[in-house]
Design a protein around this motif. Structure first.
Motif, mmCIF file in Angstrom:
data_model
loop_
_atom_site.group_PDB
_atom_site.id
_atom_site.type_symbol
_atom_site.label_atom_id
_atom_site.label_comp_id
_atom_site.label_asym_id
_atom_site.label_seq_id
_atom_site.Cartn_x
_atom_site.Cartn_y
_atom_site.Cartn_z
ATOM 1 N N LEU A 100 0.843 -1.199 0.000
ATOM 2 C CA LEU A 100 0.000 0.000 0.000
ATOM 3 C C LEU A 100 0.873 1.243 0.000
ATOM 4 O O LEU A 100 1.857 1.325 0.731
ATOM 5 C CB LEU A 100 -0.898 -0.004 1.251
ATOM 6 C CG LEU A 100 -1.708 1.268 1.536
ATOM 7 C CD1 LEU A 100 -2.784 1.474 0.487
ATOM 8 C CD2 LEU A 100 -2.313 1.205 2.934
ATOM 9 N N TRP A 101 0.525 2.190 -0.832
ATOM 10 C CA TRP A 101 1.099 3.529 -0.735
ATOM 11 C C TRP A 101 0.016 4.540 -1.070
ATOM 12 O O TRP A 101 -0.995 4.221 -1.706
ATOM 13 C CB TRP A 101 2.335 3.695 -1.623
ATOM 14 C CG TRP A 101 2.121 3.512 -3.100
ATOM 15 C CD1 TRP A 101 2.077 2.356 -3.785
ATOM 16 C CD2 TRP A 101 1.939 4.561 -4.073
ATOM 17 N NE1 TRP A 101 1.862 2.577 -5.119
ATOM 18 C CE2 TRP A 101 1.787 3.930 -5.338
ATOM 19 C CE3 TRP A 101 1.892 5.952 -4.012
ATOM 20 C CZ2 TRP A 101 1.591 4.643 -6.517
ATOM 21 C CZ3 TRP A 101 1.705 6.674 -5.199
ATOM 22 C CH2 TRP A 101 1.553 6.019 -6.431
ATOM 23 N N VAL A 102 0.232 5.759 -0.613
ATOM 24 C CA VAL A 102 -0.795 6.795 -0.705
ATOM 25 C C VAL A 102 -0.251 7.976 -1.490
ATOM 26 O O VAL A 102 0.931 8.327 -1.378
ATOM 27 C CB VAL A 102 -1.231 7.245 0.711
ATOM 28 C CG1 VAL A 102 -2.230 8.386 0.630
ATOM 29 C CG2 VAL A 102 -1.846 6.075 1.467
ATOM 30 N N ARG A 143 3.105 8.993 15.772
ATOM 31 C CA ARG A 143 2.130 8.395 14.858
ATOM 32 C C ARG A 143 2.438 8.824 13.433
ATOM 33 O O ARG A 143 3.199 9.760 13.199
ATOM 34 C CB ARG A 143 0.700 8.780 15.253
ATOM 35 C CG ARG A 143 0.406 10.274 15.199
ATOM 36 C CD ARG A 143 -1.035 10.580 15.561
ATOM 37 N NE ARG A 143 -1.300 12.006 15.543
ATOM 38 C CZ ARG A 143 -1.158 12.803 16.583
ATOM 39 N NH1 ARG A 143 -0.737 12.310 17.749
ATOM 40 N NH2 ARG A 143 -1.426 14.106 16.479
ATOM 41 N N GLY A 144 1.837 8.151 12.498
ATOM 42 C CA GLY A 144 2.051 8.444 11.086
ATOM 43 C C GLY A 144 2.211 7.173 10.280
ATOM 44 O O GLY A 144 3.083 6.355 10.582
ATOM 45 N N THR A 145 1.374 7.007 9.264
ATOM 46 C CA THR A 145 1.378 5.772 8.477
ATOM 47 C C THR A 145 2.437 5.795 7.384
ATOM 48 O O THR A 145 3.095 4.792 7.137
ATOM 49 C CB THR A 145 -0.005 5.536 7.840
ATOM 50 O OG1 THR A 145 -1.016 5.654 8.838
ATOM 51 C CG2 THR A 145 -0.085 4.158 7.212
ATOM 52 N N PHE A 146 2.605 6.934 6.723
ATOM 53 C CA PHE A 146 3.565 7.033 5.625
ATOM 54 C C PHE A 146 4.489 8.228 5.855
ATOM 55 O O PHE A 146 4.372 9.264 5.212
ATOM 56 C CB PHE A 146 2.840 7.176 4.278
ATOM 57 C CG PHE A 146 2.064 5.964 3.881
ATOM 58 C CD1 PHE A 146 2.693 4.886 3.290
ATOM 59 C CD2 PHE A 146 0.694 5.900 4.112
ATOM 60 C CE1 PHE A 146 1.973 3.754 2.929
ATOM 61 C CE2 PHE A 146 -0.033 4.775 3.748
ATOM 62 C CZ PHE A 146 0.610 3.695 3.165
ATOM 63 N N PRO A 147 5.444 8.052 6.791
ATOM 64 C CA PRO A 147 6.333 9.171 7.095
ATOM 65 C C PRO A 147 7.488 9.293 6.113
ATOM 66 O O PRO A 147 7.918 8.322 5.507
ATOM 67 C CB PRO A 147 6.841 8.823 8.493
ATOM 68 C CG PRO A 147 6.813 7.331 8.527
ATOM 69 C CD PRO A 147 5.641 6.912 7.688
ATOM 70 N N GLN A 148 7.964 10.517 5.978
ATOM 71 C CA GLN A 148 9.183 10.824 5.227
ATOM 72 C C GLN A 148 10.196 11.400 6.212
ATOM 73 O O GLN A 148 9.859 12.264 7.026
ATOM 74 C CB GLN A 148 8.897 11.819 4.108
ATOM 75 C CG GLN A 148 10.114 12.220 3.303
ATOM 76 C CD GLN A 148 9.772 13.237 2.229
ATOM 77 O OE1 GLN A 148 8.604 13.437 1.901
ATOM 78 N NE2 GLN A 148 10.778 13.884 1.675
ATOM 79 N N PHE A 149 11.466 10.931 6.143
ATOM 80 C CA PHE A 149 12.462 11.285 7.148
ATOM 81 C C PHE A 149 13.589 12.120 6.542
ATOM 82 O O PHE A 149 13.923 11.988 5.358
ATOM 83 C CB PHE A 149 13.049 10.022 7.777
ATOM 84 C CG PHE A 149 12.031 9.158 8.461
ATOM 85 C CD1 PHE A 149 11.658 9.395 9.767
ATOM 86 C CD2 PHE A 149 11.432 8.102 7.781
ATOM 87 C CE1 PHE A 149 10.721 8.601 10.407
ATOM 88 C CE2 PHE A 149 10.488 7.297 8.404
ATOM 89 C CZ PHE A 149 10.135 7.547 9.718
ATOM 90 N N SER A 164 4.739 11.662 3.692
ATOM 91 C CA SER A 164 5.429 11.530 2.413
ATOM 92 C C SER A 164 4.542 11.898 1.229
ATOM 93 O O SER A 164 5.053 12.247 0.160
ATOM 94 C CB SER A 164 5.936 10.091 2.244
ATOM 95 O OG SER A 164 4.851 9.178 2.254
ATOM 96 N N PHE A 165 3.240 11.832 1.411
ATOM 97 C CA PHE A 165 2.319 12.089 0.308
ATOM 98 C C PHE A 165 1.854 13.540 0.255
ATOM 99 O O PHE A 165 1.049 13.892 -0.602
ATOM 100 C CB PHE A 165 1.094 11.169 0.422
ATOM 101 C CG PHE A 165 0.429 11.197 1.771
ATOM 102 C CD1 PHE A 165 -0.489 12.186 2.099
ATOM 103 C CD2 PHE A 165 0.741 10.248 2.719
ATOM 104 C CE1 PHE A 165 -1.084 12.212 3.343
ATOM 105 C CE2 PHE A 165 0.150 10.264 3.976
ATOM 106 C CZ PHE A 165 -0.764 11.246 4.286
#
Length: 486
Positions: free
Chosen positions: A209-211, A321-327, A369-370
């Motif tokens: 899965l990606w968003v 929290r966070g499902t699709f994080p960017q670092f 990230s999205f």
């Protein structure tokens, strides 16, 4: 004088009763050709009357000479056993069995199954058929190379080639050649080519899965893929068991888009992949996207060798929290690139490995990230102490363990990180140990297997296994490997 002539006549007639002639001639001949049978009495120099006999017809020809030749026009009715004898009740000669040969014509290959499209493990039978022809021998060709009957890949019996359990190596172009078994002027017929397709069964279906933001709404992209197999495939997207969409594709993967709302739990999505012979169902993926938020922490771990000397440092960025994080990472307020001689970034930027530690203050930042317009959240600074030895990051690699391995019970959204242990050995940088047969995740067993697989290779570089972890989907182990610098 008359009595002497009568005496000679009676002697000649008496001699015919005891003469045994010899018959010679062909045993096979093409229909429509002309053949000759020769009959004679060895060492006899006076003319005699010879008769040609056939087992099914009786007397068929008579000739008079010292030795005689009988001409025969070959037809389908010419088959039978032939012999000759001298008239006046002479002995019969040897017998010659004669067969009529029909010239071969119109060779072709028939297949079972038809058309010859099958899956690995299925049985394949090819038969060389002819429109006309008798007394035939057969040869088989695979990709223009003559098939060796003793190779073990095939079973050949007369006009039939059999594969009991087809594999990828059995696929390709087949043809056959039929040839009349006649020594003089042999004739043959070659078949047209036939293509055999051997398909692989599908295996290891996964869903990811990606968003992304399409400019108007948030979209979840569910990607379905099989690790191996042969297309075409029918992919189906299921949401909590309900069918949402299907796609028939000539590929090993497909994707589906589902509109979602931030923070809304849509349930569990699964992929289903189908072929004519197999149906696979993926593990579920949770359609619940949570924005990055809350506090951000940096977890620092120093990595040591067997002598308890510090070798490197590992930093992990953990948002609340966070499902699709960017670092993103920084040291002393300066941004760090994605990689270099002294550090490496892994796990989509969440892990920072320092292989040449310079004392300083490290910080991580994280956002969705999205959404490029989302705000970066910063962690507190973490001080990392300088160490003595220098290393170069080689690479990271992953291992999907046996289903018998118990990976523990991590908390939701927090994959376990196992303690950092280091192993010294001589091993090339391409070392990728095979761990598919271990049945436990006990650390000592793992280190032993790695050690044995590395020292089996002659030469190489001294390496250190620095750290390994389990992905959030609990299906894959990640390993990180360093090499000592000169």
């Amino acid at each position: 004088m008359m009595s002497r002539s009568l005496c000679f006549l009676f002697m000649s007639l008496g001699a015919g009763l005891h003469l045994k002639p010899v018959l010679s001639g062909p045993r096979l001949a093409y229909r429509g050709s002309q053949v000759q049978f020769e009959c004679k009495v060895p060492d006899w120099l006076s003319p005699l009357t010879f008769e040609l006999w056939k087992d099914t017809e009786g007397l068929i020809a008579t000739e008079h000479n010292i030795n005689v030749t009988f001409d025969l026009q070959v037809t389908e009715g010419s088959e039978g056993e032939y012999s000759c004898r001298v008239t006046n009740g002479g002995l019969s000669s040897n017998t010659i069995p004669f067969q009529t040969v029909i010239p071969v014509l119109g060779a072709r290959v028939s297949a079972d199954p038809h058309p010859p499209l099958l899956y690995e493990g299925q049985k394949l039978v090819l038969r060389c058929e002819v429109r006309k022809g008798t007394h035939l021998s057969f040869s088989w060709f695979h990709n223009q190379q003559q098939v060796n009957p003793s190779s073990g890949l095939y079973r050949i019996n007369a006009d039939t080639l059999t594969v009991d359990s087809a594999g990828e190596r059995h696929a390709g172009i087949y043809s056959c050649m039929a040839e009349n078994q006649v020594t003089v002027n042999p004739r043959f017929s070659s078949s047209p080519n036939i293509q055999v397709i051997v398909k692989k069964h599908i295996s290891q279906l996964s869903a990811s899965l990606w968003v992304w933001w399409d400019g108007a709404a948030l979209q979840a992209n569910i990607s379905c893929a099989v690790a191996s197999g042969s297309p075409p495939l029918l992919f189906t997207l299921l949401l909590d068991g309900r069918q949402l969409e299907q796609k028939h594709v000539d590929a090993l993967s497909s994707s589906f888009s589902v509109p979602i709302l931030m923070g809304q739990d849509l349930g569990s999505a699964r992929c289903r992949a189908q072929t004519d012979t197999r149906t696979l169902l993926s593990d579920p993926v949770h359609l619940h996207v949570v924005p990055v938020g809350g506090a951000v922490h940096v977890m620092l771990t120093y990595l040591h060798d067997v002598n308890a000397m510090t070798e490197a440092a590992l930093l992990k960025c953990v948002p609340e929290r966070g499902t699709f994080p960017q670092f993103s990472w920084s040291v002393n307020h300066s941004s760090l690139p994605a990689g270099g001689d002294a550090h490496a970034v892994s796990d989509r930027g969440q892990i920072l490995i320092l292989t040449d530690i310079n004392s300083g203050y490290y910080r991580c930042c994280v956002r969705d990230s999205f959404n490029e317009s989302s705000v970066w959240l910063e962690s507190a600074e973490v001080f990392v102490q300088r160490t003595g030895e220098r290393f170069t990051f080689i690479r990271s690699f992953s291992f999907r363990p046996s289903p018998f391995i118990n990976l523990g019970s991590p908390q939701r959204d927090e994959p376990p990180t196992y303690p950092a242990y280091v192993l010294r050995s001589r091993c090339p940088s391409s070392c990728n140990p095979s761990l598919g047969n271990i049945h436990t995740l006990q650390l000592m067993v793992f280190l032993y297997v790695l050690y044995r697989s590395c020292i089996a290779v002659d030469g190489g570089h001294r390496i250190s296994l620095l750290w390994f972890s389990v992905d959030g989907d609990r299906r894959r182990l990640n390993f990180y490997v360093l090499e000592h610098r000169a």
